[in-house]
Write an enzyme that holds these catalytic residues in place. Sequence first.
Site, PDB file in Angstrom:
ATOM      1  CB  CYS A  33       5.358  69.718  47.029  1.00  0.00           C
ATOM      2  SG  CYS A  33       3.853  70.604  47.449  1.00  0.00           S
ATOM      3  CB  CYS A 102       0.376  69.040  53.307  1.00  0.00           C
ATOM      4  SG  CYS A 102       1.408  68.192  52.088  1.00  0.00           S
TER       5      CYS A 102
END
Length: 124
Positions: A33, A102
């Site tokens: 990502c 995340c």
Amino acid sequence: MYSEKVMDHFANPRNVGEIADASGSGTVGNAKCGDIMKMDILVENDVITDVKFKTFGCAAAVATSSMATEMVKGKTIDEALALTNSAVAEALDGLPPVKMHCSLLAEQAIHAAVEDYQKKHAKG
């Protein structure tokens, strides 16, 4: 898509920056990502007295970094190591499933900074 807490920590991140004489530092990233997180901690008497972060990434990456620093400041090393990505996500009132990685990065960055501190201050 994002909770009010996520948006608040993204728009007004806490503890941004670096600690020049950090007791420990950790940098983690997710090549898939493109998010990169760096955490610095200042430790006195086994307690994290200050923590700063720099994050290159999306809103969720910034928000989870910010929340994770808030959650470990004032905690002992052991308490910081007990921090989980799900606790970070919960504290932000949840994350979309595609953004849960995340919160995992935030957990890993805290752990990397603590492990760096432990290496630097190993007894014996």
